[in-house]
Design an enzyme around this catalytic site. Structure first.
Site, PDB file in Angstrom:
ATOM      1  N   HIS A   1     -11.087  -4.597   9.662  1.00 47.21           N
ATOM      2  CA  HIS A   1     -11.718  -4.524   8.336  1.00 47.21           C
ATOM      3  C   HIS A   1     -13.122  -3.922   8.436  1.00 47.21           C
ATOM      4  O   HIS A   1     -13.949  -4.133   7.561  1.00 47.21           O
ATOM      5  CB  HIS A   1     -11.845  -5.909   7.711  1.00 47.21           C
ATOM      6  CG  HIS A   1     -10.563  -6.497   7.185  1.00 47.21           C
ATOM      7  ND1 HIS A   1      -9.464  -6.714   7.966  1.00 47.21           N
ATOM      8  CD2 HIS A   1     -10.219  -6.914   5.946  1.00 47.21           C
ATOM      9  CE1 HIS A   1      -8.491  -7.263   7.226  1.00 47.21           C
ATOM     10  NE2 HIS A   1      -8.931  -7.385   5.997  1.00 47.21           N
TER      11      HIS A   1
ATOM     12  N   GLU B   1       0.814  -1.217   0.000  1.00 43.44           N
ATOM     13  CA  GLU B   1       0.000   0.000   0.000  1.00 43.44           C
ATOM     14  C   GLU B   1       0.845   1.264   0.000  1.00 43.44           C
ATOM     15  O   GLU B   1       0.516   2.233  -0.700  1.00 43.44           O
ATOM     16  CB  GLU B   1      -0.963  -0.003   1.191  1.00 43.44           C
ATOM     17  CG  GLU B   1      -2.174  -0.933   1.017  1.00 43.44           C
ATOM     18  CD  GLU B   1      -1.895  -2.375   1.396  1.00 43.44           C
ATOM     19  OE1 GLU B   1      -0.777  -2.667   1.866  1.00 43.44           O
ATOM     20  OE2 GLU B   1      -2.802  -3.220   1.225  1.00 43.44           O
TER      21      GLU B   1
ATOM     22  N   ASP C   1      -9.394   0.566   6.209  1.00 41.03           N
ATOM     23  CA  ASP C   1      -8.543   0.223   7.351  1.00 41.03           C
ATOM     24  C   ASP C   1      -7.067   0.161   6.952  1.00 41.03           C
ATOM     25  O   ASP C   1      -6.188   0.382   7.770  1.00 41.03           O
ATOM     26  CB  ASP C   1      -8.953  -1.144   7.912  1.00 41.03           C
ATOM     27  CG  ASP C   1     -10.439  -1.218   8.199  1.00 41.03           C
ATOM     28  OD1 ASP C   1     -10.827  -1.199   9.362  1.00 41.03           O
ATOM     29  OD2 ASP C   1     -11.235  -1.287   7.233  1.00 41.03           O
TER      30      ASP C   1
END
Ligand code: TPP
Ligand code: MG
Lengths: 325, 321
Positions: free
Chosen positions: A127, A58, A83
């Site tokens: 999540h 990410e 998240d």
């Protein structure tokens, strides 16, 4: 008629046709078409260069979207869950949010960072969070949060065409909701313009994302008891349309803000504070702010339900504000 | 060389894990389980062969595909299944579900729903062991996809510089969700990444108990001698989809069948035990049967367990003494 997911996919497709600088990158966006189908089959039309599967990295791909935006592209980066923003928090909060300002206005950052959030699918603590308040706190990020298919389409088009970084918040329980979406390929919903989803005279309920539907349900229940609730969806949180809410409160004299995000320091507190300043003399009751309890979101469905606000809590808060027991 | 007692322990654990995973699959399809459930079926050799060499004082950190590690590290099937079902008797009081299951009393620092999230935690476990002069190791289990996260690279460097007793075990099952590793990962053999951090790296057949066992024994010995971390890559394959609802558009049925029929780690280890004269058909059948019975009892326990009381939902946010 289109679902919320289809509306998002449709706008991505149209904008990619319109502007070759627009491209998508994220995990599992190519053949899998993203977890909720928002890029389904788009790789067939645009190829894997523009519907780009990323490694599970990410920081690298969100930062790369920022870099590509600085260098003339218009990326749409997709995080699988909001998240995971914490995994790449530096690239979002220290880089994306600040690049234009710290470089003295040199850079334009035409990028969208999309993802989905929220409870409802038993995904537990990491999540299921609702994180938009954090993004509002750091200056430099626009924040959009559509609650319906047409808003998803119109806000996403505005986001893609905006020359600023936009964080686009979707909710996992909204993807299958269906409604009409304007066909116009230039249909945009302007940022900073709230939507009055139901008119009413006695109490103003402000809610976003999935909680717009919960607020509307509460308004239905209140109507049966003779209380007329106005339901307002701000649609974008940065910029925020306080005027529409202040106008409504001047009429109703009562304000209840509800969101799935944690109540403590959630964005509802900011709304209450602003409205107190803008419409204090009109308030007939103390404004109420509802949100998730101060604990991580548990897996068990009954526990999860106990943490987030319920429709009956919204109803009770409105009745209390109206001094009805 | 694996001795008889260890061999039978591993064989039993592999069966317990497989029975647990396939039961979870059935319960999910019957709507008795919800949420994100990632099954370890087909990868059992790794957790079982490694945890066979660990005590409760050794630490592990696990992943979203964590049931196998948890069971191999000593979890009771009933309490683990109860957690998957969100029951009060589960290891985390029904708060964790499949993806955050932990049992600190057995040295299990927890599953982790964030890809790459557990790698620094195992590293910190190793740091504590070293600072406390304990004769133990920490193991980070993670997938090939996780090896593309910064946490992997940062942890290996840190552990190498500090010579931590940490063994990084990458379970290379060839996919990160729906993305094949050739599309996302710069090298086919992840063990080579160890070179960047000046530590040993080894690639083994992760479906071969003996190979995993021996490679881990070497890494553990090095760690206990104070020479620092190692990277152990276990090549494997998951039989089930990434999660229980995966349509699996990214791979062929044939490939899955090939792995099931040609490279089943349990079948292979059974042959190993027989060929090496470590066990008999009857003995192994008995173990298999006992594992299945244990699983049945676990289902019974989990299904009949109470739901957690929402009145306690705010407990444990902080330690209150
Ligand atoms: C930070 C983060 N990014 C993405 C995900 C979504 N996700 C969950 S598992 C997974 C694939 C992980 O692949 P790998 O590490 O190879 O483990 P495997 O599932 O193959 O065992 C992804 C992308 C996540 N949970 N966390
Ligand atoms: Mg993998």
């Amino acid at each position: 008629m289109m679902t919320y997911a289809q509306a998002i996919r449709h706008v991505i497709q149209q904008e990619m046709r319109r502007d070759p600088r627009v491209f998508v990158m994220g995990e599992d966006v190519e053949k899998h078409g993203s977890v909720f189908g928002t890029t389904r089959d788009l790789y067939k039309e645009f190829g894997p260069d523009r519907i780009r599967n990323t490694p599970i990295s990410e920081s690298a791909f969100v930062g790369a979207a920022l870099g590509a935006a600085c260098a003339g592209m218009r990326p749409i980066a997709e995080l699988m869950y909001w998240d995971f923003a914490f995994v790449c928090a530096d690239q979002i909060f220290n880089q994306m949010a600040k690049t234009r300002y710290v470089f003295g206005g040199n850079a334009k950052i035409p990028m969208v960072l999309r993802s989905q959030q929220g409870t409802g699918r038993g995904n537990a603590a990491t999540h299921s969070q609702s994180l938009e308040s954090i993004f509002m706190h750091i200056p430099g990020l626009k924040v959009a949060c559509p609650s319906a298919p047409a808003d998803a389409a119109g806000l996403l088009r505005t986001a893609i065409r905006d020359d600023n970084p936009v964080c686009f918040f979707e909710h996992k329980m909204l993807y299958t909701t269906q409604a009409d979406v304007p066909e116009d390929p230039d249909f945009c919903v302007p940022f900073g313009k709230a939507s009055i989803r139901r008119e009413g005279a006695d109490v103003t309920i402000v809610a976003n994302l999935y909680y717009v539907s919960q607020a509307l349900e509460a308004a239905e229940a209140l109507a049966r008891e003779g209380i007329s609730a106005e339901v307002i969806d701000p649609r974008t949180l940065v910029p925020f349309d306080y005027d529409t809410i202040a106008e409504s409160v001047k009429k109703t004299g009562r304000l209840v803000v509800v969101h799935e995000a944690h109540q403590n320091n959630g964005w509802g507190a900011q709304v209450v504070s602003q409205i107190c300043q803008m419409a204090f003399p009109y308030l007939d009751a103390a404004p109420v702010h509802l949100g998730a309890k101060a604990c991580p979101l548990p897996f068990n469905p009954a526990l999860e339900a106990a943490v987030i606000p319920s429709v009956s809590e919204i109803v009770a808060a409105c009745k209390a504000a109206c001094y009805v027991s | 060389m694996i001795d008889k007692q260890t061999g039978l322990w591993i064989y039993n654990k592999m069966h317990e894990i497989r029975d647990f995973e396939e039961t979870a699959w059935t319960l999910f399809t019957e709507n008795k389980l919800r949420g994100s459930v990632h099954l370890y079926t087909g990868e059992e050799a790794i957790a079982a062969s490694i945890c066979a060499q660990l005590t409760d004082e050794d630490l592990i950190a696990s992943t979203h595909r964590g049931h196998g590690h948890c069971i191999a590290k000593g979890a009771e099937l009933g309490r683990a299944l109860a957690e998957l079902m969100g029951k009060a008797t589960g290891y985390c009081k029904g708060r964790s579900g499949s993806m955050h299951i932990a049992d600190f009393s057995k040295g299990n620092l927890g599953a982790n729903a964030i890809v790459g999230g557990g790698i620094p935690i195992a590293t910190g476990g190793a740091l504590a062991l070293k600072m406390q002069n304990k004769p133990n190791v920490a193991v980070a289990f993670f997938g090939d996809g996780a090896s593309n996260q910064g946490t992997f690279h940062e942890s290996l460097n840190l552990a190498a510089v500090w010579k931590l007793p940490c063994i990084y075990v990458v379970e290379h099952n060839q996919y990160g969700m729906t993305v094949p590793s050739w599309q996302s990962t710069s090298v086919p053999d992840l063990a080579v990444r160890s070179a960047a951090y000046g530590i040993p790296g080894e690639t083994v057949d992760g479906n071969d108990v003996a190979a995993v066992y021996q490679a881990f024994a070497r890494a553990k010995e090095r760690a206990l001698k104070g020479e620092g971390p190692s990277l152990l890559e276990c090549k494997t394959y998951r039989w089930r989809g990434h999660w229980t609802g995966d349509p699996e558009v990214y791979r062929s049925r044939e490939k899955v069948e090939e792995w099931k029929t040609q490279r089943d780690p349990i079948r292979r280890f059974r042959d190993y035990l027989l060929v090496h004269g470590l066990s008999t058909e009857e003995e192994l059948d008995k173990i298999e049967k006992a594992a299945a019975e244990k699983m049945e009892a676990a289902v019974e326990f989990a299904i009949n367990s109470p739901e957690p009381d929402p009145a306690h939902v705010l407990d444990d946010v902080f330690y209150e003494g």
